[in-house]
Scaffold this active site. Structure first.
Site, mmCIF file in Angstrom:
data_model
loop_
_atom_site.group_PDB
_atom_site.id
_atom_site.type_symbol
_atom_site.label_atom_id
_atom_site.label_comp_id
_atom_site.label_asym_id
_atom_site.label_seq_id
_atom_site.Cartn_x
_atom_site.Cartn_y
_atom_site.Cartn_z
ATOM 1 N N HIS A 1 -10.232 14.166 -17.777
ATOM 2 C CA HIS A 1 -10.604 12.754 -17.864
ATOM 3 C C HIS A 1 -11.789 12.551 -18.811
ATOM 4 C CE1 HIS A 1 -7.979 11.927 -14.413
ATOM 5 N NE2 HIS A 1 -8.125 10.654 -14.694
ATOM 6 N N GLN B 1 -14.044 -0.403 -13.373
ATOM 7 C CA GLN B 1 -14.310 0.457 -14.527
ATOM 8 C C GLN B 1 -14.019 -0.244 -15.846
ATOM 9 O OE1 GLN B 1 -12.451 4.296 -14.541
ATOM 10 N NE2 GLN B 1 -13.466 4.990 -12.675
#
Length: 366
Positions: free
Chosen positions: A321, A105
């Site tokens: 998130h 990520q």
């Protein structure tokens, strides 16, 4: 280095964990802006950098030849000054069961804006708790990322599980000129459901069969008539390190959306419960009616912020998130996201349109 005073990033707000660090570091690197991140993981029981977060930071530093102050396990504050993204071969090793997917990520967006191709050797847990499983990244994230024009190849050398990790994946990334905007606003009908129930190490194949059977039974009852196959898998001895079991189930729709549910086995957890957990997660993600599931929602924010044009994504309820990713993306790229209730939906589930006119970042090095 940009030569400017670092932008202050409060790592303790909103989600208060490692995501704040991953989003802000990646965007700092791409935008060429120095950052000072304080209150790192202040929302966690063990605040500060853990080995997997430090691995991600040093990988980004190496991709751009930047400088990193405070890069130690337990550190509550770091200062990062990026250099020009050059592309290289690097090894990012958590030395734990920390997720290789979370390493991807933070490194993938940076590698896309490098001057030359990158080879990322990522080591740690491939199927780790509190993170997307590797199978999710390959079967859900990767095809959706390709809609942005993102291309990468992933070779799974070895799978690794809690508590030792030991997994390794090799990711090859070619640089990109600009990121394309995406439109994911029509969910369509579920056309098929497929999945993978795995066991590794000394765990018997029967465990995989029970997980697959429980998931199949639950999903068949919920979606009668939809083609469905969940395969039980015994990982080859040489292709996995340690013992582990888990399952992922993915639904594909008529408009090309991909949504998933997953679960990992734990000591003392019956195999059928693992199958049911993954199934219930998928059912939840399908019932809210969005085009993305809860795991994918926040992973798209960085790419939407960087894209050249307007992106729109229909989602279910906005996760913490996602709120966190939006906050730091806006702070570092000066773009603005809007999150509005989707109109024309009469059912009880809340759906939202996440929209952003991206910064249109261009890779000037290719």
């Amino acid at each position: 280095m940009d030569g400017q005073r670092p932008i202050d990033i409060d790592g303790g707000i909103l989600e208060g964990g490692g995501q704040s660090l991953r989003v802000s570091t990646a965007l700092s690197c791409i935008a060429g802006k120095s950052i000072r991140v304080f209150n790192i993981r202040a929302g966690r029981t063990t605040p500060g950098l853990r080995p997997q977060h430090l691995s991600g930071l040093t990988a980004v530093r190496d991709l751009c030849g930047g400088s990193l102050l405070g890069g130690e396990v337990g550190s509550l504050e770091i200062t990062f000054q990026p250099g020009p993204l050059k592309g290289c071969q690097l090894i990012a090793d958590t030395h734990t069961a920390g997720s290789v997917c979370l390493l991807l990520q933070v490194t993938l967006p940076c590698a896309l804006f490098s001057a030359s191709p990158s080879c990322l050797i990522l080591r740690g847990g491939t199927n780790a708790d509190m993170a997307p499983q590797l199978d999710y990244m390959l079967q859900v994230f990767k095809p959706i990322a390709e809609k942005f024009g993102v291309k990468f190849d992933c070779n799974v050398k070895r799978r690794g599980y809690y508590p030792k990790g030991g997994g390794e994946v090799v990711v090859k990334v070619s640089p990109i000129g600009t990121i394309k905007p995406i439109m994911l606003t029509e969910r369509g009908d579920v056309t098929k459901i497929f999945g993978r129930a795995f066991v590794a190490g000394s765990l018997p194949f029967k465990v995989a069969q029970v997980m697959a059977g429980a998931a199949t039974q639950r999903l068949r009852a919920e979606f009668p008539g939809v083609p469905l196959e969940v395969k039980p898998i015994q990982e080859p001895r040489g292709a996995a390190f340690g013992n582990g079991n888990g399952l992922i189930v993915v639904a594909e729709t008529s408009t090309g959306c991909l949504l998933a549910g997953s679960a990992l086995g734990k000591r003392g957890m019956p195999a059928d419960k693992v199958g049911l957990q993954a199934s219930e997660m998928l059912i939840h993600n399908l019932h809210h009616g969005g085009c993305v599931d809860d795991y994918l929602q926040d992973q798209l924010i960085v790419f939407m912020a960087l894209a050249h044009g307007v992106s729109r994504v229909l989602s279910g309820p906005i996760t913490l998130h996602t709120q966190t990713a939006i906050h730091f993306a806006e702070q570092l790229t000066q773009v603005k996201f809007s999150v509005t209730k989707a109109e024309g939906h009469l059912d009880s589930q809340e759906k939202f349109i996440i929209e952003c006119k991206g910064a249109g970042i261009t890779n000037q090095q290719i």
